[in-house]
Design a protein around this motif. Structure first.
Motif, PDB file in Angstrom:
ATOM      1  N   ASP A   1       0.860  -1.180   0.000  1.00 26.59           N
ATOM      2  CA  ASP A   1       0.000   0.000   0.000  1.00 26.59           C
ATOM      3  C   ASP A   1       0.892   1.223   0.000  1.00 26.59           C
ATOM      4  OD1 ASP A   1      -2.203   1.565  -0.033  1.00 26.59           O
ATOM      5  OD2 ASP A   1      -2.991   0.939   1.919  1.00 26.59           O
ATOM      6  N   SER A   2       0.343   2.341  -0.419  1.00 19.90           N
ATOM      7  CA  SER A   2       1.071   3.616  -0.396  1.00 19.90           C
ATOM      8  C   SER A   2       0.126   4.698   0.099  1.00 19.90           C
ATOM      9  CB  SER A   2       1.610   3.953  -1.786  1.00 19.90           C
ATOM     10  OG  SER A   2       0.550   4.082  -2.719  1.00 19.90           O
ATOM     11  N   ILE A   3       0.655   5.580   0.917  1.00 16.69           N
ATOM     12  CA  ILE A   3      -0.112   6.692   1.472  1.00 16.69           C
ATOM     13  C   ILE A   3       0.732   7.948   1.389  1.00 16.69           C
ATOM     14  CG2 ILE A   3      -1.441   5.213   3.039  1.00 16.69           C
ATOM     15  CD1 ILE A   3       0.446   6.048   5.274  1.00 16.69           C
ATOM     16  N   CYS A   4       0.047   9.082   1.541  1.00 14.97           N
ATOM     17  CA  CYS A   4       0.766  10.355   1.560  1.00 14.97           C
ATOM     18  C   CYS A   4       1.247  10.627   2.975  1.00 14.97           C
ATOM     19  CB  CYS A   4      -0.142  11.485   1.083  1.00 14.97           C
ATOM     20  SG  CYS A   4      -0.688  11.294  -0.643  1.00 14.97           S
ATOM     21  N   GLN A   5       2.299  11.409   3.041  1.00 12.00           N
ATOM     22  CA  GLN A   5       2.854  11.763   4.342  1.00 12.00           C
ATOM     23  C   GLN A   5       1.783  12.423   5.202  1.00 12.00           C
ATOM     24  OE1 GLN A   5       6.079  14.624   4.277  1.00 12.00           O
ATOM     25  NE2 GLN A   5       7.189  13.437   5.800  1.00 12.00           N
ATOM     26  N   GLY A   6       1.650  11.959   6.475  1.00 11.21           N
ATOM     27  CA  GLY A   6       0.640  12.483   7.379  1.00 11.21           C
ATOM     28  C   GLY A   6      -0.575  11.587   7.495  1.00 11.21           C
ATOM     29  N   SER A   7      -0.723  10.598   6.577  1.00 14.23           N
ATOM     30  CA  SER A   7      -1.844   9.651   6.638  1.00 14.23           C
ATOM     31  C   SER A   7      -1.395   8.375   7.335  1.00 14.23           C
ATOM     32  CB  SER A   7      -2.348   9.339   5.223  1.00 14.23           C
ATOM     33  OG  SER A   7      -2.757  10.520   4.552  1.00 14.23           O
ATOM     34  N   SER A   8      -2.301   7.408   7.539  1.00 11.51           N
ATOM     35  CA  SER A   8      -1.982   6.122   8.168  1.00 11.51           C
ATOM     36  C   SER A   8      -2.866   5.039   7.568  1.00 11.51           C
ATOM     37  CB  SER A   8      -2.188   6.189   9.688  1.00 11.51           C
ATOM     38  OG  SER A   8      -3.556   6.386  10.002  1.00 11.51           O
ATOM     39  N   VAL A   9      -2.486   3.761   7.806  1.00  8.96           N
ATOM     40  CA  VAL A   9      -3.241   2.621   7.336  1.00  8.96           C
ATOM     41  C   VAL A   9      -3.272   1.584   8.456  1.00  8.96           C
ATOM     42  CG1 VAL A   9      -1.224   1.510   6.324  1.00  8.96           C
ATOM     43  CG2 VAL A   9      -3.496   0.937   5.467  1.00  8.96           C
ATOM     44  N   SER A  10      -4.399   0.867   8.616  1.00  8.57           N
ATOM     45  CA  SER A  10      -4.554  -0.128   9.674  1.00  8.57           C
ATOM     46  C   SER A  10      -4.025  -1.475   9.202  1.00  8.57           C
ATOM     47  CB  SER A  10      -6.030  -0.264  10.070  1.00  8.57           C
ATOM     48  OG  SER A  10      -6.507   0.930  10.644  1.00  8.57           O
ATOM     49  N   PHE A  11      -3.298  -2.167  10.090  1.00 10.29           N
ATOM     50  CA  PHE A  11      -2.713  -3.474   9.789  1.00 10.29           C
ATOM     51  C   PHE A  11      -2.730  -4.302  11.068  1.00 10.29           C
ATOM     52  CE2 PHE A  11       1.130  -6.225   9.373  1.00 10.29           C
ATOM     53  CZ  PHE A  11       0.687  -6.986   8.296  1.00 10.29           C
ATOM     54  N   TYR A  12      -3.715  -5.216  11.174  1.00 11.12           N
ATOM     55  CA  TYR A  12      -3.869  -6.075  12.346  1.00 11.12           C
ATOM     56  C   TYR A  12      -3.773  -5.248  13.639  1.00 11.12           C
ATOM     57  CZ  TYR A  12      -3.566 -10.162   9.328  1.00 11.12           C
ATOM     58  OH  TYR A  12      -3.800 -11.107   8.350  1.00 11.12           O
ATOM     59  N   ARG A  13      -4.714  -4.294  13.772  1.00  8.58           N
ATOM     60  CA  ARG A  13      -4.863  -3.455  14.963  1.00  8.58           C
ATOM     61  C   ARG A  13      -3.669  -2.527  15.203  1.00  8.58           C
ATOM     62  NH1 ARG A  13      -7.385  -7.774  19.413  1.00  8.58           N
ATOM     63  NH2 ARG A  13      -9.141  -8.471  18.097  1.00  8.58           N
ATOM     64  N   ARG A  14      -2.911  -2.304  14.156  1.00  6.49           N
ATOM     65  CA  ARG A  14      -1.801  -1.351  14.248  1.00  6.49           C
ATOM     66  C   ARG A  14      -2.012  -0.265  13.205  1.00  6.49           C
ATOM     67  NH1 ARG A  14       3.381  -4.900  13.275  1.00  6.49           N
ATOM     68  NH2 ARG A  14       4.439  -2.905  13.637  1.00  6.49           N
ATOM     69  N   GLU A  15      -1.675   0.970  13.566  1.00  4.50           N
ATOM     70  CA  GLU A  15      -1.751   2.089  12.635  1.00  4.50           C
ATOM     71  C   GLU A  15      -0.339   2.364  12.117  1.00  4.50           C
ATOM     72  OE1 GLU A  15      -4.462   3.680  11.528  1.00  4.50           O
ATOM     73  OE2 GLU A  15      -5.645   2.218  12.663  1.00  4.50           O
ATOM     74  N   LEU A  16      -0.171   2.181  10.804  1.00 11.47           N
ATOM     75  CA  LEU A  16       1.148   2.347  10.191  1.00 11.47           C
ATOM     76  C   LEU A  16       1.220   3.724   9.524  1.00 11.47           C
ATOM     77  CD1 LEU A  16       1.478  -1.172   8.516  1.00 11.47           C
ATOM     78  CD2 LEU A  16       2.020  -0.487  10.869  1.00 11.47           C
ATOM     79  N   ARG A  17       2.313   4.455   9.804  1.00  7.03           N
ATOM     80  CA  ARG A  17       2.465   5.823   9.276  1.00  7.03           C
ATOM     81  C   ARG A  17       3.790   6.032   8.543  1.00  7.03           C
ATOM     82  NH1 ARG A  17      -0.218   6.466  14.165  1.00  7.03           N
ATOM     83  NH2 ARG A  17      -2.165   7.682  14.022  1.00  7.03           N
ATOM     84  N   TYR A  18       4.676   5.035   8.573  1.00  3.97           N
ATOM     85  CA  TYR A  18       5.998   5.240   8.000  1.00  3.97           C
ATOM     86  C   TYR A  18       6.309   4.146   6.968  1.00  3.97           C
ATOM     87  CZ  TYR A  18       6.317   8.112  12.188  1.00  3.97           C
ATOM     88  OH  TYR A  18       6.076   9.033  13.158  1.00  3.97           O
ATOM     89  N   THR A  19       7.176   4.500   6.021  1.00  3.48           N
ATOM     90  CA  THR A  19       7.594   3.557   4.983  1.00  3.48           C
ATOM     91  C   THR A  19       8.339   2.374   5.615  1.00  3.48           C
ATOM     92  OG1 THR A  19       7.763   5.288   3.314  1.00  3.48           O
ATOM     93  CG2 THR A  19       9.029   3.279   2.923  1.00  3.48           C
ATOM     94  N   GLY A  20       8.040   1.177   5.161  1.00  2.00           N
ATOM     95  CA  GLY A  20       8.727  -0.004   5.675  1.00  2.00           C
ATOM     96  C   GLY A  20       7.932  -1.267   5.425  1.00  2.00           C
ATOM     97  N   ASP A  21       8.512  -2.413   5.838  1.00  2.00           N
ATOM     98  CA  ASP A  21       7.849  -3.711   5.741  1.00  2.00           C
ATOM     99  C   ASP A  21       7.410  -4.130   7.140  1.00  2.00           C
ATOM    100  OD1 ASP A  21       8.278  -3.896   3.008  1.00  2.00           O
ATOM    101  OD2 ASP A  21      10.247  -4.824   3.260  1.00  2.00           O
TER     102      ASP A  21
END
Length: 560
Positions: A287-307
């Motif tokens: 997935d890709s998001i703009c800086q300042g946004s977040s995405v949910s991943f198994y009850r975690r909010e991800l905000r930074y580039t990475g695996d």
């Protein structure tokens, strides 16, 4: 002449071996008158007789005839001439015939051959002797001329033979002993005669051994991230199906695994098991998001580039791994230069003055894209122009508006070849030293006022893309361009593959046209860069240059 008893005996021997001629004997005195005596000598031996001497060297070859003569002076008779003729005779070929291997307690008869008279080493002069003891037996034999030779043999005593053998059988095997099939533990005897006629006894011991009970132990249901060990037992030596030796085997995939067990007596049996490997289930998300946004991943909010990885357990008891590859896009920034007379239009905006302008656009990721233009507006005169003379001389056209227009003189000049300034080229014309044919893409920037420099048109002479000094091959970096081709003004994504992440620190991406002129320079902020395709269609070159000077290049095709 008188002859003593020895000479008389020699005379008789000579007569027996050969002959003589014209002789007479007077009563009582034994006076003899003769002319010739013929005798035989043995090959290889010196001869002496009748007052004559013959050396060994003269007696070497069979059939050789030697003749000598001497004069004999008598007391009461006239002188007589004596001639002796010696013929070399061959020595006899004496041989001992008979069996020289004697059975213990027995005897053998040896026979002499090749002569007329014999002398054995045991003193016997018979034609044969009987032997029963070990040792050497010698024989000397003579022919009719008294010549002799020898032979010898070695007598050996053969004891009765006793052959003992033990055979090890595995359960179910059969062996044969003089035609008898044997398959149980037992003892067998067999008597026979040797080729020499002596007694021979053969003894066979048969031992039957049970087959090994081979077993394989170990976990046969394995996850692919675990180690599996199979252990064989019940025998002394183990050979697995692929030739690996040893009791322990480590399988690495599902399938049947068999082993053959061998005892110290060579008895064999096999065993096998079925091993099942269960793979770790891997699920990959991106997935890709703009800086300042977040995405949910198994009850975690991800905000930074990475695996990001989440591990769970599947129904077969093995791991189930979900990997999320998240890209956080920062606002992209790019810039370019433009030149125009009077006015310049860009994205529905018209500019009439030189300056630096910025517009905020939306890139293909839906994030902000800040684009800066450095604009030069040339008022009241056409853009500068250069012309060539036979590909050896480049000149500034001082009448860019046509032959009927006013002459235009500029404040300064600086010539460019393949995007590199030409050192010392600051006049209104350029030629290489010695006036050779030029090679490359050339233009000139002219100074129109105290601060403005305006580029001319480009002229490419004997131009090749490789002349730009752009190396397209780099084992440490690669560029992937999407989409390809691109539409003019479209957002273009560059994915940059680097051997290390630190390689891209301080790197830039530059967009060149085929004349080697840079249209865009933009900082590389990560493994993905978004630029805007040029407004004019054509073939361009995208180059990533690192802070250490390494480069990687890819082509970009732009159409309307």
């Amino acid at each position: 002449m008188r002859i003593n008893r020895f000479l008389f005996f020699t005379f008789l021997l000579s007569v027996s071996m050969a002959g003589w001629s014209r002789g007479w004997v007077k009563n009582q005195t034994f006076d003899i008158v003769y002319d010739t005596v013929r005798v035989y000598a043995c090959q290889g031996y010196a001869y002496s007789g009748y007052g004559f001497e013959f050396t060994r060297a003269e007696m070497l070859y069979v059939g050789t005839v030697k003749e000598r003569t001497r004069v004999i002076t008598g007391d009461e008779t006239p002188d007589t001439s004596l001639t002796i003729v010696v013929t070399v005779s061959s020595n006899p070929r004496i041989r001992i015939k008979g069996n020289t291997a004697v059975c213990q307690g027995g005897s053998e008869v040896l026979r002499a051959q090749g002569g007329i008279r014999y002398e054995w080493s045991n003193g016997s002069q018979n034609d044969d002797i009987t032997v029963c003891l070990p040792g050497q037996v010698k024989l000397k034999g003579y022919n009719e001329f008294g010549c002799w030779s020898m032979d010898s043999v070695e007598i050996t005593i053969n004891a009765p033979l006793l052959n003992e053998e033990t055979r090890h059988l595995c359960q179910g095997d059969t062996t044969y002993f003089y035609g008898e099939a044997l398959f149980e533990s037992c003892r067998r005897l067999y008597w026979e005669k040797t080729p020499e006629g002596c007694d021979s006894q053969s003894v066979l011991y048969v031992e039957v051994h049970p087959l090994p009970q081979v077993r394989i132990s170990g976990d046969t249901h394995v996850c692919d991230n675990q180690d599996c060990r199979l252990v064989a037992s019940g025998a002394d030596i183990y050979r697995w199906f692929d030739g690996v030796m040893g009791s322990v085997y480590e399988p690495h995939q599902s399938g049947e695994y068999s082993v053959q067990g061998i005892t110290t007596h060579g008895c064999k049996s096999s065993a096998s098991v079925e091993v099942s490997y269960y793979e770790t289930k891997h699920t990959f998300l991106s997935d890709s998001i703009c800086q300042g946004s977040s995405v949910s991943f198994y009850r975690r909010e991800l905000r930074y580039t990475g695996d990001y990885v989440h591990v769970d357990t599947s129904a077969d008891g093995c791991d189930s791994v979900v990997t999320m590859s998240l890209t956080v896009s920062e606002p992209s920034m790019s810039e370019f230069r433009a030149y125009a007379t009077d006015r310049y239009g860009w994205n529905d905006t018209v500019y009439t003055e030189s300056g630096k302008y910025r517009q905020t656009l939306t890139n293909m990721n839906g994030c902000d894209s800040f684009v800066t233009i450095y604009l030069t507006i040339v008022h009241q005169q056409p853009l500068p122009r250069i012309i060539s003379n036979q590909q050896r001389l480049l000149m500034v056209d001082h009448y860019p508006g046509g032959e009927d227009s006013d002459r235009v003189d500029y404040i300064g000049y600086r010539w460019v070849c393949n995007n590199q300034w030409i050192e010392g080229a600051t006049s209104d014309s350029y030629h290489a030293e010695g006036y050779p044919i030029l090679k490359g893409c050339y233009w000139v920037e002219v100074q129109t006022d105290s601060v403005s420099w305006v580029p001319s048109n480009k002229i490419c002479i004997n131009f090749d893309i490789n002349d730009l000094g752009i190396d397209e091959a780099n084992q440490n970096m690669s560029i992937q361009v999407m989409p390809m081709p691109a539409k003019s003004g479209q957002a273009v994504r560059l994915r940059i593959g680097a051997a290390t992440s630190s390689l891209l620190e301080g790197a830039q991406v530059v967009l060149y046209d085929l004349e080697g002129r840079a249209h865009l320079r933009q900082s590389v902020m990560g493994a993905e860069v978004v630029i805007e395709a040029p407004t004019h269609s054509g073939l361009y070159l995208l180059q990533v240059r690192t802070a250490s000077g390494q480069t990687a290049t890819q082509r970009l095709l732009v159409h309307e």
